[in-house]
Design a protein around this motif. Structure first.
Motif, short mmCIF file in Angstrom:
data_model
loop_
_atom_site.label_atom_id
_atom_site.label_comp_id
_atom_site.label_asym_id
_atom_site.label_seq_id
_atom_site.Cartn_x
_atom_site.Cartn_y
_atom_site.Cartn_z
N ALA A 159 0.81 -1.22 0.00
CA ALA A 159 0.00 0.00 0.00
C ALA A 159 0.85 1.26 0.00
O ALA A 159 0.34 2.35 -0.33
CB ALA A 159 -0.93 0.00 1.22
N ASP A 160 2.13 1.17 0.35
CA ASP A 160 3.00 2.36 0.38
C ASP A 160 4.44 1.94 0.09
O ASP A 160 5.32 2.03 0.94
CB ASP A 160 2.90 3.05 1.74
CG ASP A 160 3.56 4.44 1.74
OD1 ASP A 160 4.15 4.82 0.70
OD2 ASP A 160 3.52 5.12 2.79
N ARG A 161 4.67 1.51 -1.13
CA ARG A 161 6.01 1.02 -1.48
C ARG A 161 7.03 2.16 -1.53
O ARG A 161 8.23 1.94 -1.32
CB ARG A 161 5.98 0.29 -2.82
CG ARG A 161 5.19 -1.02 -2.76
CD ARG A 161 5.29 -1.81 -4.05
NE ARG A 161 6.60 -2.40 -4.25
CZ ARG A 161 6.95 -3.59 -3.78
NH1 ARG A 161 6.10 -4.31 -3.08
NH2 ARG A 161 8.16 -4.07 -4.01
N ALA A 162 6.59 3.38 -1.77
CA ALA A 162 7.52 4.51 -1.79
C ALA A 162 8.13 4.72 -0.40
O ALA A 162 9.35 4.93 -0.26
CB ALA A 162 6.81 5.78 -2.26
N SER A 163 7.32 4.62 0.63
CA SER A 163 7.85 4.76 1.99
C SER A 163 8.72 3.56 2.36
O SER A 163 9.72 3.70 3.08
CB SER A 163 6.70 4.91 2.99
OG SER A 163 6.02 6.15 2.80
N ALA A 164 8.34 2.38 1.87
CA ALA A 164 9.17 1.19 2.13
C ALA A 164 10.55 1.36 1.50
O ALA A 164 11.56 0.96 2.10
CB ALA A 164 8.48 -0.05 1.58
N ALA A 165 10.60 1.97 0.32
CA ALA A 165 11.89 2.21 -0.32
C ALA A 165 12.71 3.21 0.49
O ALA A 165 13.94 3.10 0.57
CB ALA A 165 11.69 2.72 -1.75
N ARG A 166 12.04 4.22 1.10
CA ARG A 166 12.75 5.16 1.96
C ARG A 166 13.33 4.44 3.18
O ARG A 166 14.46 4.72 3.60
CB ARG A 166 11.80 6.27 2.41
CG ARG A 166 11.41 7.26 1.33
CD ARG A 166 10.37 8.24 1.86
NE ARG A 166 10.88 8.96 3.03
CZ ARG A 166 10.09 9.44 4.01
NH1 ARG A 166 8.78 9.24 3.97
NH2 ARG A 166 10.63 10.08 5.03
N ILE A 167 12.58 3.51 3.76
CA ILE A 167 13.09 2.72 4.88
C ILE A 167 14.32 1.94 4.45
O ILE A 167 15.34 1.88 5.17
CB ILE A 167 12.00 1.78 5.42
CG1 ILE A 167 10.86 2.58 6.05
CG2 ILE A 167 12.59 0.78 6.42
CD1 ILE A 167 9.67 1.73 6.46
N ALA A 168 14.24 1.32 3.27
CA ALA A 168 15.37 0.53 2.78
C ALA A 168 16.62 1.39 2.63
O ALA A 168 17.72 0.98 3.01
CB ALA A 168 15.00 -0.13 1.46
N ARG A 169 16.45 2.60 2.07
CA ARG A 169 17.62 3.49 1.90
C ARG A 169 18.18 3.90 3.25
O ARG A 169 19.41 3.95 3.43
CB ARG A 169 17.21 4.72 1.10
CG ARG A 169 17.02 4.47 -0.39
CD ARG A 169 16.96 5.77 -1.17
NE ARG A 169 15.82 6.60 -0.78
CZ ARG A 169 14.59 6.49 -1.31
NH1 ARG A 169 14.36 5.58 -2.24
NH2 ARG A 169 13.61 7.28 -0.92
N ALA A 170 17.31 4.17 4.21
CA ALA A 170 17.78 4.56 5.55
C ALA A 170 18.53 3.41 6.22
O ALA A 170 19.39 3.64 7.09
CB ALA A 170 16.61 5.00 6.42
N CYS A 171 18.24 2.19 5.82
CA CYS A 171 18.91 1.00 6.37
C CYS A 171 20.12 0.59 5.54
O CYS A 171 20.69 -0.50 5.78
CB CYS A 171 17.92 -0.17 6.45
SG CYS A 171 16.59 0.07 7.65
N ASP A 172 20.51 1.41 4.57
CA ASP A 172 21.64 1.08 3.69
C ASP A 172 21.43 -0.24 2.94
O ASP A 172 22.40 -0.88 2.52
CB ASP A 172 22.96 1.00 4.48
CG ASP A 172 23.57 2.37 4.68
OD1 ASP A 172 23.49 3.20 3.76
OD2 ASP A 172 24.12 2.62 5.77
N ASN A 173 20.16 -0.67 2.83
CA ASN A 173 19.85 -1.94 2.15
C ASN A 173 20.58 -3.13 2.79
O ASN A 173 20.85 -4.13 2.13
CB ASN A 173 20.19 -1.88 0.66
CG ASN A 173 19.28 -0.94 -0.10
OD1 ASN A 173 18.30 -0.45 0.43
ND2 ASN A 173 19.62 -0.68 -1.35
N LEU A 174 20.89 -3.02 4.07
CA LEU A 174 21.58 -4.09 4.78
C LEU A 174 20.57 -4.98 5.51
O LEU A 174 19.71 -4.47 6.25
CB LEU A 174 22.58 -3.51 5.78
CG LEU A 174 23.82 -2.89 5.16
CD1 LEU A 174 24.61 -2.10 6.20
CD2 LEU A 174 24.70 -3.97 4.53
#
Length: 666
Positions: free
Chosen positions: A451-466
């Motif tokens: 429902a909010d993949r844009a915010s999920a992508a922001r979370i991923a970037r904040a986590c360095d994709n680790l």
């Protein structure tokens, strides 16, 4: 070269003072092999020419040979010819005792045979296994086959087979018949005319209650010998056949001395792997590499890389995939001592592994050498899988690596380990964006994330994709159904709250980063710790070695060396030679943990001035020559320009951009 060392129980290599290195040129490799086979004896020029070129050597063969000798001396670091000496009527390779791996192999083999003669099969098994561990493949595997090389290969491989037979015989003396059956059946199929192997197989079958199969193995060999060679089996084999028929075969003997310790130790079948990870994404290739190695009989593989990259999860997932290959047990051992984060010493590693493999632990020897010898005995002849986690270096685990066929180890650690060759090394970094979002989706719920993949992508970037940070963030989201995906993305966007937010259920990104710093402190690496602090000062996602050198006020070589040690600590990634990526989570932590305002001002000013000098040089010369450099450094230039109040950097960046646009337009 201070000390000449060479090994050829596998590809031909010499020790150049820092590492084992190959001889690149095929003719030089062949020449060295011929001289090595005839070590400490003069080999005439005519023999060398005949072996190198066969029946039709070129007219210039003598001159070519002299050139190969000269280049080989230069490769070996022997310009004066002390090692590769000229001795009329040819050349001689001087190889002191102990300089070649075959010397160690033959010494261990002799020691093993002495142990057999003294009635100590435990020591014999350990010594024979150590000798066989020195083999890295077919002797002189990368050398063109001439008469000398072929003869030496045949001699060594025949000797190795005899040592394997002796080792199996010693293990049978310790009562390990059942564990040896798979290996024996395979070897009998590979060497169908070896009577000693058939004798070992018959004994193992009989002692596991398979008398009919033992007699059948004898009948099969007898038929083959009569059909192929027209002879009957030897008298010792006929006698063994009679003993099995009469059922009066003697039981295995208990070893004296060191073997007495093993006699009171009962073996456990441990199953200590932690549970498989519930959500595993985008590591299929890496899992396939590990499982393929273990399935094919390779005994070692290693997973290393960035802090939080999911190394342990990958190793455990692969281990669960292949548990069926290791019926005698699967053991997980954390060498970082869990939450205490104190690296186990080698003696402690031996003790913990023995405690996992034996019952009860109270009967184990406390002396390190005796414990190591007992561990080798316990590991031999068993089909075990070990997962050694948080490994600091090879020295920490050298005594616990299984050598017997059928066992294997997965080594997990931030630095790569020298215990595993390149083909078995798997380095983990960040996940691709799509895989990072998918991991969040699996932990936090598909409907919520979709429902909010844009915010999920922001979370991923904040986590360095680790994976570690992603798993923590997604778990927090799952535990807080009142939060929206955007709520968590906004919270993680705040640098001052991000690291505190990324802690949940005993997992913590901050703890993972601090363990990397502890690795540096444990070895007293103050230079690398200072470099980490200065990378926080600079706060750039990618840093070149030249800029880091200016920041540290050190030479570029020193800067690159310390950055590489941060790579080994799992805190920095190598982008290419001399370029390093610093995850944002590392920079946030380093800034909060170490940086002072004065350091930030002075360090940033030095790097800004460095880039100004580079830019002026490009603008004074041919700006187009800096196009590739600008593409790589554009993000760093813009980031520094925003922080360079009153400096010339922003204007110089603009001038270079204009010059490059003009060049492209022209």
């Amino acid at each position: 070269m201070a000390q000449f060392k060479i090994r050829f129980l596998g590809p031909l290599e010499f020790f150049d003072g820092t590492r084992w290195a190959p001889i690149r040129a095929a003719k030089q490799r062949a020449l060295l092999a011929i001289l090595l086979v005839n070590a400490n004896r003069t080999v005439p020029v005519y023999q060398l020419i005949a072996e190198l070129w066969g029946e039709k050597p070129p007219q210039s063969a003598t001159g070519l040979l002299a050139g190969y000798v000269w280049r080989l001396r230069r490769t070996l670091g022997d310009p004066d010819g002390d090692i590769l000496a000229t001795r009329a009527p040819g050349y001689q390779l001087n190889v002191p005792l102990g300089a070649a791996d075959v010397h160690d192999y033959e010494a261990l083999t002799a020691a093993g045979r002495r142990s057999v003669a003294e009635g100590d099969p435990t020591s014999a098994v350990a010594t024979f296994s150590a000798a066989l561990d020195l083999w890295r493949g077919r002797p002189l595997a990368d050398v063109p086959l001439g008469p000398s090389v072929l003869g030496e290969q045949a001699r060594l491989e025949e000797g190795r087979l005899a040592v394997v037979e002796a080792r199996i015989g010693a293990e049978l003396g310790l009562g390990r018949h059942e564990a040896l059956l798979p290996e024996l059946k395979l070897m009998v199929s590979q060497y169908p005319l070896r009577e000693r192997l058939h004798a070992h197989l018959m004994i193992a079958l009989h002692r596991t209650g398979q008398q009919a199969e033992a007699l059948g193995a004898y009948r099969d060999l007898r038929r083959l010998l009569i059909d192929e060679l027209g002879i009957e089996p030897s008298k010792p084999l006929r006698d063994l056949h009679g003993q099995i028929l009469r059922e009066d075969l003697l039981p295995p003997q208990t070893a004296p001395g060191a073997g007495a310790t093993s006699a009171v130790v009962r073996l456990a079948v441990p199953r200590t792997l932690p549970a498989d990870v519930p959500a595993f994404v985008d590591r299929d290739d890496e899992v396939a590499r590990i499982t393929a190695r273990l399935t094919s009989g390779a005994q070692r593989c290693a997973v290393h890389g960035l802090a939080g990259a999911g190394k342990t999860a990958l190793a455990l997932h692969a281990a669960h995939e292949v548990t069926g290959l290791f019926p005698d047990g699967q053991v997980y051992l954390d060498l970082g001592a869990g939450a205490a984060q104190v690296q186990l010493r080698p003696a402690e590693v031996i003790g913990r592994l023995l405690a996992a493999l034996t019952v009860p632990a109270t009967e184990l020897p406390t002396d390190t050498e005796r414990a190591a010898a007992l561990l080798r005995t316990v590991l031999s002849g068993r089909r075990l899988l070990l997962v050694l986690d948080d490994v600091l270096d090879t020295a920490q685990i050298e005594h616990v690596l299984p050598a017997a066929p059928g066992s294997a180890v997965i080594i997990v650690g931030r630095p790569a380990t020298a215990a595993v060759e390149g083909a078995g090394q798997i380095r983990l970094g960040r996940l691709p964006v799509t895989a990072a979002v998918e991991l969040i989706r699996r932990y936090a719920g598909a409907e919520r994330i979709d429902a909010d993949r844009a915010s999920a992508a922001r979370i991923a970037r904040a986590c360095d994709n680790l994976p570690l940070a992603l798993r923590i963030a997604a778990t927090r989201l799952a535990q807080r159904p009142q939060w929206s995906v955007r709520d968590l993305a906004d919270r993680l966007a705040d640098p001052s709250r991000r690291l505190d937010t990324l802690a949940c259920d005993g997992l913590s990104v901050l703890d993972s980063l601090r363990s990397g710093a502890r690795l540096l402190q444990r070895v007293g690496d103050r230079a690398a710790t200072r470099t980490l602090r200065m990378l926080g000062v600079l706060d750039l996602p990618v840093v070149r070695a030249d800029a880091l050198a200016v920041l540290l006020q050190e030479s570029e070589a020193v800067a690159e060396s310390t950055a590489e040690r941060l790579v080994d600590a799992g805190l920095v990634e190598t982008v290419s030679l001399g370029r390093y990526r610093i995850p944002e989570l590392v920079r946030l932590w380093a800034r909060a943990e170490y940086v002072t305002p004065d350091e930030e001002r002075s360090g940033t000013r030095r790097v800004v001035e460095h880039y100004e000098r580079v830019l002026r040089g490009l603008l004074d010369g041919r700006p187009a020559d800096g196009a590739a450099w600008y593409r790589q450094e554009r993000a760093a230039l813009f980031a520094l320009a925003d922080r360079a109040d009153g400096a010339a950097l922003p204007g110089l960046v603009g001038q270079l951009r204009s010059a490059l646009r003009h060049h492209r337009a022209a």
